[in-house]
Design an enzyme around this catalytic site. Structure first.
Site, PDB file in Angstrom:
ATOM      1  N   CYS A  13       0.873  -1.182   0.000  1.00  0.00           N
ATOM      2  CA  CYS A  13       0.000   0.000   0.000  1.00  0.00           C
ATOM      3  C   CYS A  13       0.908   1.229   0.000  1.00  0.00           C
ATOM      4  CB  CYS A  13      -0.966  -0.022   1.185  1.00  0.00           C
ATOM      5  SG  CYS A  13      -0.175  -0.058   2.809  1.00  0.00           S
ATOM      6  N   ASN A  16       2.415   1.419   4.244  1.00  0.00           N
ATOM      7  CA  ASN A  16       2.718   0.134   4.913  1.00  0.00           C
ATOM      8  C   ASN A  16       2.454   0.206   6.425  1.00  0.00           C
ATOM      9  OD1 ASN A  16       5.575  -2.105   5.416  1.00  0.00           O
ATOM     10  ND2 ASN A  16       3.469  -2.649   5.021  1.00  0.00           N
ATOM     11  N   CYS A  18      -1.296   0.808   7.388  1.00  0.00           N
ATOM     12  CA  CYS A  18      -2.730   0.513   7.570  1.00  0.00           C
ATOM     13  C   CYS A  18      -3.152  -0.758   6.845  1.00  0.00           C
ATOM     14  CB  CYS A  18      -3.594   1.685   7.103  1.00  0.00           C
ATOM     15  SG  CYS A  18      -3.346   3.195   8.048  1.00  0.00           S
ATOM     16  N   ARG A  19      -3.240  -0.704   5.502  1.00  0.00           N
ATOM     17  CA  ARG A  19      -3.834  -1.805   4.737  1.00  0.00           C
ATOM     18  C   ARG A  19      -2.906  -2.995   4.552  1.00  0.00           C
ATOM     19  NH1 ARG A  19      -5.145   1.956  -0.207  1.00  0.00           N
ATOM     20  NH2 ARG A  19      -3.279   2.888   0.686  1.00  0.00           N
ATOM     21  N   SER A  20      -1.692  -2.775   4.042  1.00  0.00           N
ATOM     22  CA  SER A  20      -0.863  -3.941   3.688  1.00  0.00           C
ATOM     23  C   SER A  20      -0.363  -4.731   4.901  1.00  0.00           C
ATOM     24  CB  SER A  20       0.279  -3.570   2.736  1.00  0.00           C
ATOM     25  OG  SER A  20       1.157  -2.633   3.300  1.00  0.00           O
ATOM     26  N   ASP A 129      -7.924   3.792   1.102  1.00  0.00           N
ATOM     27  CA  ASP A 129      -7.068   4.152   2.224  1.00  0.00           C
ATOM     28  C   ASP A 129      -7.928   4.583   3.415  1.00  0.00           C
ATOM     29  OD1 ASP A 129      -5.165   5.113   3.879  1.00  0.00           O
ATOM     30  OD2 ASP A 129      -4.167   6.341   2.374  1.00  0.00           O
TER      31      ASP A 129
HETATM   32  P1  4NP Z   1      -1.698   2.769   4.118  1.00  0.00           P
HETATM   33  O1  4NP Z   1      -2.324   4.109   4.717  1.00  0.00           O
HETATM   34  O2  4NP Z   1      -1.180   3.116   2.732  1.00  0.00           O
HETATM   35  O3  4NP Z   1      -2.858   1.845   4.057  1.00  0.00           O
HETATM   36  O4  4NP Z   1      -0.615   2.349   5.065  1.00  0.00           O
HETATM   37  C1  4NP Z   1      -1.580   5.301   4.822  1.00  0.00           C
HETATM   38  C2  4NP Z   1      -0.837   5.535   5.940  1.00  0.00           C
HETATM   39  C3  4NP Z   1      -0.143   6.715   6.078  1.00  0.00           C
HETATM   40  C4  4NP Z   1      -0.195   7.661   5.089  1.00  0.00           C
HETATM   41  C5  4NP Z   1      -0.930   7.423   3.941  1.00  0.00           C
HETATM   42  C6  4NP Z   1      -1.615   6.243   3.813  1.00  0.00           C
HETATM   43  N1  4NP Z   1       0.488   8.877   5.214  1.00  0.00           N
HETATM   44  O5  4NP Z   1       0.310   9.758   4.377  1.00  0.00           O
HETATM   45  O6  4NP Z   1       1.266   9.033   6.190  1.00  0.00           O
END
Ligand code: 4NP
Length: 157
Positions: A13, A16, A18-20, A129
């Site tokens: 994602c 790295n 939240c989702r992955s 997201d």
């Molecule tokens: P992820 O979510 O891609 O599912 O891990 C996010 C976590 C943090 C951020 C963006 C998306 N960020 O901008 O810090």
């Protein structure tokens, strides 16, 4: 002696956190429940490096823990060039992740790159997201990932 794992799966994602990492933990759990742990290597990474070394987001840790899955040994990292040769399958959570992976992949990458839900379930749906969304977002992402992980194991194993 165990045979070399047949499939190596990298979930990707943006951050790295939240989702992955949730997909990594859930997919590993689904594989273990079916007694197939020896056949899979599972990891996750982000296309960005902002959270390098961080624990998963507390909301991902919480929804996983509610479902008996521990994410606290996982740490965020950015994708690396050798991921494209080490893994057989790389799954982006949304289309932007897939696009970035395709751009970063070397010409003769061994790994095949897919949108996770499209490969697992045949629906061209992204996993949105949940970072800035409502708290229910993490429950929805958990259920989507759980269903898709079961489909993915059915498809591969
Ligand atoms: P992820 O979510 O891609 O599912 O891990 C996010 C976590 C943090 C951020 C963006 C998306 N960020 O901008 O810090």
């Amino acid at each position: 002696m165990n045979a070399k794992p047949q499939f190596s799966i990298l979930f990707v994602c943006l951050g790295n956190i939240c989702r992955s990492p949730l997909a990594e933990g859930v997919f590993r759990d689904v594989v273990a429940a079916r007694g197939l742990t020896d056949r899979f290597t599972v990891d996750s990474a982000g296309t960005g490096a902002w959270h390098e070394g961080d624990l998963p987001d507390p909301r991902s840790i919480e929804v996983a823990a509610k479902n008996g899955i521990d994410l606290t040994t996982q740490r965020a990292r950015k994708i690396r060039q050798d991921d494209f040769s080490r893994f057989t399958h790389i799954f982006g959570m949304d289309l932007s992740n897939v696009e970035k992976l395709q751009r970063a992949a070397p010409a003769r990458a061994a790994a095949s790159i897919h949108l996770f839900l499209e490969f697992a379930t045949g629906t061209t749906i992204e996993i949105p997201d949940p970072y800035y969304g409502d708290p229910d977002g993490f429950d929805r992402v958990y259920r989507t990932i759980r269903d898709a992980s079961a489909s993915l194991v059915d498809k591969l194993a």
